[in-house]
Every structure is written in structure tokens, then in C-alpha cells.
Design an enzyme around this catalytic site. Sequence first.
Site, PDB file in Angstrom:
ATOM      1  N   LYS A 151       0.824  -1.217   0.000  1.00  0.00           N
ATOM      2  CA  LYS A 151       0.000   0.000   0.000  1.00  0.00           C
ATOM      3  C   LYS A 151       0.860   1.270   0.000  1.00  0.00           C
ATOM      4  CE  LYS A 151      -3.786  -2.054   2.704  1.00  0.00           C
ATOM      5  NZ  LYS A 151      -4.326  -2.116   4.073  1.00  0.00           N
ATOM      6  N   SER A 202      -7.515   4.456   8.470  1.00  0.00           N
ATOM      7  CA  SER A 202      -6.341   5.306   8.263  1.00  0.00           C
ATOM      8  C   SER A 202      -6.513   6.130   6.990  1.00  0.00           C
ATOM      9  CB  SER A 202      -5.080   4.447   8.157  1.00  0.00           C
ATOM     10  OG  SER A 202      -4.898   3.706   9.337  1.00  0.00           O
TER      11      SER A 202
HETATM   12  O1  PNS Z   1      -3.681  -2.968   8.328  1.00  0.00           O
HETATM   13  P1  PNS Z   1      -3.582  -3.928   7.167  1.00  0.00           P
HETATM   14  O2  PNS Z   1      -2.839  -3.277   6.020  1.00  0.00           O
HETATM   15  O3  PNS Z   1      -4.897  -4.498   6.761  1.00  0.00           O
HETATM   16  O4  PNS Z   1      -2.669  -5.153   7.676  1.00  0.00           O
HETATM   17  C1  PNS Z   1      -2.371  -6.228   6.839  1.00  0.00           C
HETATM   18  C2  PNS Z   1      -1.353  -7.185   7.490  1.00  0.00           C
HETATM   19  C3  PNS Z   1      -0.106  -6.458   7.917  1.00  0.00           C
HETATM   20  C4  PNS Z   1      -1.981  -7.838   8.688  1.00  0.00           C
HETATM   21  C5  PNS Z   1      -1.045  -8.266   6.414  1.00  0.00           C
HETATM   22  O5  PNS Z   1      -0.710  -7.622   5.214  1.00  0.00           O
HETATM   23  C6  PNS Z   1       0.108  -9.194   6.796  1.00  0.00           C
HETATM   24  O6  PNS Z   1      -0.008  -9.987   7.704  1.00  0.00           O
HETATM   25  N1  PNS Z   1       1.240  -9.065   6.080  1.00  0.00           N
HETATM   26  C7  PNS Z   1       2.431  -9.855   6.301  1.00  0.00           C
HETATM   27  C8  PNS Z   1       2.693 -10.839   5.163  1.00  0.00           C
HETATM   28  C9  PNS Z   1       1.956 -12.154   5.386  1.00  0.00           C
HETATM   29  O7  PNS Z   1       2.146 -12.821   6.381  1.00  0.00           O
HETATM   30  N2  PNS Z   1       1.079 -12.534   4.415  1.00  0.00           N
HETATM   31  C10 PNS Z   1       0.342 -13.766   4.517  1.00  0.00           C
HETATM   32  C11 PNS Z   1      -0.975 -13.594   5.233  1.00  0.00           C
HETATM   33  S1  PNS Z   1      -2.151 -12.834   4.145  1.00  0.00           S
END
Ligand code: PNS
Length: 163
Positions: free
Chosen positions: A41, A128
Site C-alpha cells: 500500500k 487510516s
Molecule cells: O492494516 P492492514 O494493512 O490491513 O494489515 C495487513 C497485514 C499487515 C496484517 C497483512 O498484510 C500481513 O499480515 N502481512 C504480512 C505478510 C503475510 O504474512 N502474508 C500472509 C498472510 S495474508
Amino acid sequence: MRTVVYPGSFDPCTNGHIDIISRASRLFDRVIVAVLINNSKSPLFTAGERVEMLKTAVADYSNVEVFSFDGLLVDFMKAVKADIIIKGIRAVSDFEYEFQQALINKELNNEVETVFITTRAENMYLSSSVVKHICSLGGDISTFVPPEICDVIVERIRKEDVK
Ligand code: PNS
């Protein structure tokens, strides 16, 4: 001792995030707020800034810590010895995405459970992105974000001329 992880972008953190953190801190022994460093993002605030803002906003919660992480969430959870992911859920629109993420994380590590905390009604519309948008157009965001970090957010968004 039950450690849970509340992951997210927190770009920036809002009162909705703080409400979820506060409620998780009453339910569990230790809450780790995990700020994703590299995000598709393209965050406005650096990971360091997001961590600092969160640390300021949760300073009164003795069982809450803030870290940044990169890579897979399940790997970070292993490193901090946590097996529960906390997610806030606002409306049905959040559900499909969150449900998919919960299933993927379960697939990646069967020991991990995702626990959803429903938002308070007054925070249902809050995100946000909404905060950044309103602030960039000159609107008042003081009821949307923690008071201790409001000025920092406003200054930064107006300086960057974010639209
Ligand atoms: O606030 P957000 O942007 O919705 O958070 C998203 C988040 C950070 C929880 C998600 O993108 C994440 O866990 N990213 C780390 C990469 C990962 O583990 N991906 C596999 C699970 S989808």
C-alpha cells in the site's frame, strides 16, 4: 502467559486501532502491536514513525509493546512466541479479506488462531485512509486519532500535501 499479536499497517493509527489494542490488553497477558514495514500500500509514514506514534499512543498500557516486522506474519509470531492473531473487524466488507487472511495464516501455521474483535459502532466508518483524506482536505481529525499524536499526523500530512 498468553502473548497475542495485533498486526497492521497503522498508517497512521486511529482511535479504532487503539480501542482494539485496549480491549485485547484486558483479554490477554501481553499484546504485541506489529507494524508491517514493507507494504504494497506504500505507506505515507515510515515504519519508524508508525512505531513511534503507536508507542506514544499506548504508553499507558503496561502489557502492550510495539514492534515492526517484515516478511510473513506467522514467522514473526514464531519469533515472539505468540499463537494468536488479533484483528479488528468493522463491517461485512472487512470480513471476506480478513477471513481469507485467517485461512492463509492457518494454512501456513496450523498452531496459529485468529481472534476477531468487533469494532465499536462509533468507529465503524473510521480508517487510516479516511483520516489521511480528511486531513489533506483541511478537515478536523482530532476525534479520529489519539490526542498525543494528532499534531504530528496533521503536520506531516499537510506538509506532504497528501491528496
Ligand atoms: O492494516 P492492514 O494493512 O490491513 O494489515 C495487513 C497485514 C499487515 C496484517 C497483512 O498484510 C500481513 O499480515 N502481512 C504480512 C505478510 C503475510 O504474512 N502474508 C500472509 C498472510 S495474508
